[in-house]
Design a protein around this motif. Structure first.
Motif, PDB file in Angstrom:
ATOM      1  N   PHE A  56      49.201  -9.178  17.886  1.00 37.14           N
ATOM      2  CA  PHE A  56      50.518  -8.942  17.288  1.00 37.14           C
ATOM      3  C   PHE A  56      51.620  -8.886  18.351  1.00 37.14           C
ATOM      4  O   PHE A  56      52.775  -9.202  18.059  1.00 37.14           O
ATOM      5  CB  PHE A  56      50.489  -7.634  16.496  1.00 37.14           C
ATOM      6  CG  PHE A  56      51.724  -7.382  15.692  1.00 37.14           C
ATOM      7  CD1 PHE A  56      52.075  -8.231  14.648  1.00 37.14           C
ATOM      8  CD2 PHE A  56      52.558  -6.307  15.976  1.00 37.14           C
ATOM      9  CE1 PHE A  56      53.224  -8.003  13.902  1.00 37.14           C
ATOM     10  CE2 PHE A  56      53.709  -6.078  15.241  1.00 37.14           C
ATOM     11  CZ  PHE A  56      54.035  -6.924  14.195  1.00 37.14           C
ATOM     12  N   LEU A 101      43.846  -6.979  16.696  1.00 39.35           N
ATOM     13  CA  LEU A 101      45.044  -7.222  15.896  1.00 39.35           C
ATOM     14  C   LEU A 101      46.305  -6.792  16.637  1.00 39.35           C
ATOM     15  O   LEU A 101      47.329  -7.491  16.596  1.00 39.35           O
ATOM     16  CB  LEU A 101      44.948  -6.493  14.555  1.00 39.35           C
ATOM     17  CG  LEU A 101      43.956  -7.084  13.540  1.00 39.35           C
ATOM     18  CD1 LEU A 101      43.835  -6.171  12.323  1.00 39.35           C
ATOM     19  CD2 LEU A 101      44.401  -8.479  13.110  1.00 39.35           C
ATOM     20  N   ILE A 102      46.231  -5.647  17.319  1.00 38.28           N
ATOM     21  CA  ILE A 102      47.388  -5.167  18.088  1.00 38.28           C
ATOM     22  C   ILE A 102      47.702  -6.127  19.231  1.00 38.28           C
ATOM     23  O   ILE A 102      48.861  -6.500  19.456  1.00 38.28           O
ATOM     24  CB  ILE A 102      47.139  -3.743  18.618  1.00 38.28           C
ATOM     25  CG1 ILE A 102      47.098  -2.743  17.453  1.00 38.28           C
ATOM     26  CG2 ILE A 102      48.218  -3.341  19.621  1.00 38.28           C
ATOM     27  CD1 ILE A 102      46.633  -1.356  17.853  1.00 38.28           C
ATOM     28  N   SER A 107      48.845 -13.967  26.652  1.00 39.19           N
ATOM     29  CA  SER A 107      48.045 -13.026  25.872  1.00 39.19           C
ATOM     30  C   SER A 107      46.652 -12.900  26.474  1.00 39.19           C
ATOM     31  O   SER A 107      46.090 -13.911  26.928  1.00 39.19           O
ATOM     32  CB  SER A 107      47.933 -13.504  24.421  1.00 39.19           C
ATOM     33  OG  SER A 107      46.954 -12.774  23.719  1.00 39.19           O
ATOM     34  N   VAL A 132      53.388 -12.178  18.836  1.00 37.50           N
ATOM     35  CA  VAL A 132      54.164 -12.477  17.625  1.00 37.50           C
ATOM     36  C   VAL A 132      55.495 -11.739  17.675  1.00 37.50           C
ATOM     37  O   VAL A 132      56.551 -12.302  17.354  1.00 37.50           O
ATOM     38  CB  VAL A 132      53.372 -12.087  16.357  1.00 37.50           C
ATOM     39  CG1 VAL A 132      54.234 -12.288  15.111  1.00 37.50           C
ATOM     40  CG2 VAL A 132      52.093 -12.903  16.248  1.00 37.50           C
ATOM     41  N   CYS A 133      55.440 -10.483  18.109  1.00 40.71           N
ATOM     42  CA  CYS A 133      56.672  -9.691  18.260  1.00 40.71           C
ATOM     43  C   CYS A 133      57.587 -10.304  19.310  1.00 40.71           C
ATOM     44  O   CYS A 133      58.811 -10.352  19.135  1.00 40.71           O
ATOM     45  CB  CYS A 133      56.326  -8.254  18.648  1.00 40.71           C
ATOM     46  SG  CYS A 133      55.584  -7.305  17.323  1.00 40.71           S
TER      47      CYS A 133
END
Length: 732
Positions: free
Chosen positions: A147, A143-144, A163, A150-151
């Motif tokens: 994320f 999840l990190i 990623s 996304v940030c």
């Protein structure tokens, strides 16, 4: 004996788990070969498996470690699970065309295989660092990792991201060209280096204190994120401000640009256009952004792709109050992107977009307010498209992400026309509530079924102003999801273009011929035609077009090929055949500019200068057109002369002096030409003459589909003249 039986049962159960996983991969692989884009065995196939493997590899390894299954068994399973999709792709290639097998393998290895290995290292690090809750920590880590991009998308200008999960995401579906770059290879190498290094640190217990290991893991990751813009793995504002280092500020904008190649006149025109559309939108919508808008103007599309991520599409980020444009496209997209910024005032959530990120609402609102489909009002085009069978289920269009299913031109058209209908009938306040909530009953007091039926009745009641040929010109294309091998072919076309520029014609010819063996591609045909013309192989060029032209029926490419076929016949001295082609295009009238090109060739043919014109350099072409206009004004030559003047840097003064007599339009077609001339002069900073031509164009355009665009051009010229000093003097 009892212990042996337990071990055998345990081993048997483990084999069942591994077998089921392998069976799942087989089924999933076959399934992907029936999904648009993924079925071509390229980036989408690899990215899908990248996500799957990132979840699967680590979880299976944690399960293995808990069960005490030997690593040798896991590695055999890993090899099998990695090879299965490739073997199925190979098997599928004997049944159906999956484009280039090796093109797909290269993506699969750099994305999916690396994701599998990285996930394995991550699970090992977690297992050897934390005493328990391994699966929970693994999911938190995923999840990190997910994320972080996304940030980046939220805080940075970029639309792409890198990623560890999928390697690279391009950001939009509009740029078909997607190939493996050195940046991607470097990024994946760094992924492997980072995770393998910490794997060996924890495995060999180099650092006794696990808390220090965890802290070091996080610190190194954060440092990498901070320096990633220097490697091209992200683009933050600091990086973008270095690239677009100059800026000019006005009452409502901060415009960022690269001073190399852009002069003060262009800067002034940029500033005037921004402020003009801002004022127009504010008056039309009744609301406006509360802060100054940042507008980033890239030198060209390649620069925009490198630092922003999108080559073909200009983009707005309403939550950042920023728009990103190219110097070669901003004229047609600026107003549209500004509407997106204004829409933040009625948007929802932290992204300030339409409810549920609904793309039909997001783009429909911008299209409705812009109300310009190739200089034609959007309802005119939608009514004609509907009449000739180019239809979309409006309800379905506004559900989820169905906006991307059809050819993008149709999706934008109907989303915009439907939105415009709702705004005109129910008002901007009701539509704003719909945009914010996604609820038609709440916004309009009616269901989506009722509104859709109302809209279709409205379309049926409209006068049909465009012909079937004109609608086919706009919409006779496929979406990226319907094209054959879009990623690979776009990559091959770009490579062929490079080879032609390097005059490596034989290599380019082989590559373009390979493309045509897979699919009928217009760009590949024209590329080959141009190579044959260079080598004066006119018969081969004519045969190539003749063999493929009928495959492009009901598309704009049919008419472009007809024009090229006429040109080839001219070079073969078959003037009557060439003239028949040109007359066919003029009579078919698929688009006003194609009609004008055909008219110009007929005029040049009468003056015995067409053959010379077709093979001439740009400067000689301009001179030929100059000679053509000496006896009389040839209206069909004006737009080509404008395009040539732009390329070879001919001043607007020379263009204006070319006229044998005053440019007085005699019909709507002439009015359109003067409208285009006015737009060019306005872009070049000649405000007075731009206004004069817009006024002349306006006189003969009433009743034309271009009337509103021409009228708005005159209003715009007026506004520029009246507000020039105020806007420019306030710019700093």
């Amino acid at each position: 004996m009892k212990e042996l039986r337990v071990v055998n049962i345990k081993y048997f159960n483990d084999k069942i788990v591994f077998g089921l996983l392998l069976f799942f991969i087989i089924i999933f692989s076959f399934y992907l070969f029936h999904i648009p884009l993924a079925s071509t065995f390229g980036y989408e196939f690899a990215a899908t498996f990248g996500v799957l493997f990132f979840l699967l590899s680590g979880l299976v390894n944690l399960w293995r470690l808990k069960k005490g299954i030997p690593s040798k068994v896991y590695f055999k399973f890993s090899l099998a699970i990695l090879l299965l999709p490739i073997l199925i792709a190979l098997l599928t290639s004997f049944i159906k065309d999956i484009c280039s097998f090796w093109f797909g393998v290269s993506f699969y290895l750099i994305i999916a295989a690396v994701s599998f290995v990285v996930s394995f290292f991550l699970s090992e690090i977690i297992y050897n660092t934390f005493p328990k809750f391994h699966k929970t920590i693994f999911f938190i880590a995923i999840l990190i990792i997910a994320f972080i991009p996304v940030c980046e998308l939220y805080t940075n200008p970029q639309v792409y991201f890198y990623s560890p999960i999928i390697g690279f995401f391009p950001g939009t579906v509009y740029d078909e060209d997607l190939s493996i770059t050195l940046s991607l290879i470097l990024y994946r190498a760094l992924n492997l280096l980072y995770f393998s290094l910490f794997y060996f640190i924890v495995k060999r217990n180099f650092i006794k204190n696990k808390s220090i290991t965890t802290l070091l893991l996080v610190i190194v990751a954060l440092l990498f994120i901070c320096i990633s813009p220097e490697f091209g793995f992200s683009t933050d504002h600091k990086k973008l401000n270095k690239v677009l280092s100059d800026k000019i500020e006005s009452q409502n904008f901060v415009i960022h640009f690269d001073k190399n190649g852009i002069d003060s006149t262009e800067i002034n025109i940029l500033l005037l256009n921004h402020e003009y559309y801002y004022e127009k939108l504010k008056n039309k919508l009744g609301f406006s952004p509360k802060e100054k808008i940042n507008s980033f103007i890239f030198n060209d599309r390649l620069q925009k792709k490198r630092y922003f991520g999108s080559e073909k599409a200009d983009v707005a980020k309403p939550w950042l109050n920023e728009i990103y444009l190219s110097r070669d496209s901003w004229e047609s997209t600026l107003n549209h992107e500004l509407v997106h910024i204004f829409s933040a005032e009625i948007g929802s959530g932290i992204f300030k977009l339409a409810h549920s990120f609904n793309p039909a609402l997001i783009e429909g609102f911008a299209e409705a307010i812009d109300d310009n489909y190739d200089d034609i009002q959007i309802h005119f085009v939608a009514a004609s498209a509907y009449n000739y069978g180019y239809k979309i289920d409006v309800q379905d269009l506004f559900r989820g992400f169905n906006f991307f299913k059809s050819f993008s031109g149709l999706s934008y058209l109907y989303a915009g026309s439907f939105s415009k209908y709702l705004i005109e009938k129910y008002g901007i306040e009701s539509y704003s509530l719909f945009y914010h909530s996604g609820n038609t009953n709440k916004a309009f007091g009616k269901s989506s079924d009722e509104l859709s039926d109302e809209y279709l009745e409205f379309l049926k009641s409209q006068k049909i102003l465009l012909s079937k040929n004109q609608i086919e010109y706009f919409f006779g294309r496929q979406s990226i999801f319907q094209k054959v091998c879009p990623r690979q072919i776009a990559s091959d076309l770009k490579e062929a273009e490079k080879l032609i520029l390097q005059k490596k014609y034989s290599e380019a010819e082989n590559l373009l011929t390979k493309i045509l063996s897979k699919t009928s591609n217009y760009a590949a045909i024209i590329g080959l035609v141009n190579i044959y013309i260079v080598h004066k192989k006119y018969d081969e060029a004519a045969a190539l077009i003749s063999n493929h032209i009928n495959e492009f029926g009901n598309t704009p490419y049919y008419y472009f090929l007809k024009l090229s076929e006429g040109d080839i016949q001219t070079l073969l001295s078959n003037d009557s055949i060439a003239e028949a082609n040109y007359k066919f295009i003029a009579e078919s009238y698929p688009h006003i500019q194609l009609k004008l090109l055909a008219d110009l060739r007929i005029e040049l043919q009468k003056n015995n200068s067409l053959k010379k014109y077709l093979v001439a350099s740009d400067s000689i072409k301009f001179h030929i057109l100059l000679e053509l206009n000496k006896g009389k004004n040839v209206i069909s030559s004006i737009i080509p002369m404008i395009n040539l003047a732009e390329k070879i840097h001919i001043s607007t003064t020379i263009l204006l002096e070319l006229s044998h007599a005053p440019l007085i339009p005699e019909n709507p077609e002439d009015g359109y030409v003067l409208f285009r001339f006015s737009k060019y002069l306005l872009k070049k900073g000649d405000l007075v003459n731009a206004r004069k031509l817009a006024s002349l164009a306006n006189r003969k355009s009433f009743g034309s589909v271009y009337y509103i665009a021409i009228k708005e051009q005159f209003e715009k010229c007026n506004w520029f003249v009246k507000n020039f000093e105020r806007i420019i003097d306030n710019g700093k």
